[in-house]
Design a protein around this motif. Structure first.
Motif, PDB file in Angstrom:
ATOM      1  N   LYS A  54       0.855  -1.178   0.000  1.00 37.48           N
ATOM      2  CA  LYS A  54       0.000   0.000   0.000  1.00 37.48           C
ATOM      3  C   LYS A  54       0.896   1.235   0.000  1.00 37.48           C
ATOM      4  O   LYS A  54       2.089   1.156   0.269  1.00 37.48           O
ATOM      5  CB  LYS A  54      -0.913  -0.001   1.222  1.00 37.48           C
ATOM      6  N   TYR A  55       0.286   2.393  -0.240  1.00 31.38           N
ATOM      7  CA  TYR A  55       1.062   3.631  -0.323  1.00 31.38           C
ATOM      8  C   TYR A  55       1.908   3.846   0.928  1.00 31.38           C
ATOM      9  O   TYR A  55       3.083   4.170   0.850  1.00 31.38           O
ATOM     10  CB  TYR A  55       0.123   4.828  -0.532  1.00 31.38           C
ATOM     11  N   HIS A  56       1.310   3.634   2.099  1.00 30.17           N
ATOM     12  CA  HIS A  56       2.023   3.918   3.336  1.00 30.17           C
ATOM     13  C   HIS A  56       3.031   2.838   3.702  1.00 30.17           C
ATOM     14  O   HIS A  56       3.747   2.975   4.694  1.00 30.17           O
ATOM     15  CB  HIS A  56       1.030   4.147   4.498  1.00 30.17           C
ATOM     16  N   ARG A  60       9.669   6.353   1.599  1.00 35.80           N
ATOM     17  CA  ARG A  60       9.864   7.385   0.581  1.00 35.80           C
ATOM     18  C   ARG A  60      11.013   8.324   0.942  1.00 35.80           C
ATOM     19  O   ARG A  60      11.055   8.875   2.035  1.00 35.80           O
ATOM     20  CB  ARG A  60       8.563   8.168   0.376  1.00 35.80           C
TER      21      ARG A  60
END
Length: 201
Positions: A54-56, A60
């Motif tokens: 998932k994105y989280h 990053r």
């Protein structure tokens, strides 16, 4: 690719005229650290073999060439901002160009020459690049290290952990961040939330 997606993302500014340092080399150095630590495989193992990224779940990283920070390191798990610390020397002709080009109004021109207000200066190096007599030079180049930024339900700006370091120092901070995340992070927990939970800077 190892048969599954990478669990990290490295964004960097393009090499524009404002770039203070070699961003491509820094990006490679960050990627080497993540690969040496086998980060994606270890992150996937923590999340479970059937979990989809998932994105989280993605760690990053953003590397900015100057304080303009076009790659948005302020909202990433780990961010680097290029720094060029200006230093006043001799040879000022009082042309006033340094005052004019400074985007932060951090320079005043006194009878003795330019004076830099360090509380306002963001170390973009623009004054030194535009000084026609080299009366302002660059005393140090390096990276400001920030970490723990995120968007989402509870947005958080990344916090400064080091105001100036070299490439080696920057990668050591990255190593520290991913070691802590892999050791102490809960599945799906962003680095900023982990720091907040552990009450670390």
């Amino acid at each position: 690719m190892r048969g599954f997606p990478e669990y990290y993302e490295i964004a960097r500014c393009r090499n524009c005229p404002n770039a203070i340092l070699d961003l491509e080399r820094m990006a490679r150095a960050c990627q080497e650290i993540l690969e040496e630590q086998n980060f994606s495989a270890r992150q996937r193992e923590r999340l479970g073999p059937m979990a989809k990224a998932k994105y989280h779940d993605i760690f990053r990283i953003a590397i900015a060439g100057c304080p303009n920070s076009c790659s948005q390191p302020q909202i990433k798990d780990f961010g680097l901002q290029g720094q060029a610390v200006p230093e006043v020397g001799e040879g000022c002709t009082h042309c006033g160009l340094c005052v004019k080009v400074c985007p932060d109004k951090a320079i005043v021109l006194n009878p003795a020459g330019p004076e830099i207000d360090r509380s306002l200066c963001l170390n973009c190096g623009k004054c030194a690049r535009n000084c026609p007599t080299a009366a302002i030079g660059i005393s140090q180049r390096g990276y400001r290290v920030i970490w723990g930024g995120k968007l989402g339900r509870r947005p958080m700006l990344a916090r400064e952990v080091c105001c100036l370091t070299d490439e080696q120092g920057a990668t050591e901070y990255l190593q520290q961040a991913i070691t802590l995340l892999l050791r102490e992070g809960k599945p799906g927990e962003r680095y900023g939330a982990l720091l907040e939970r552990l009450n670390k800077k």
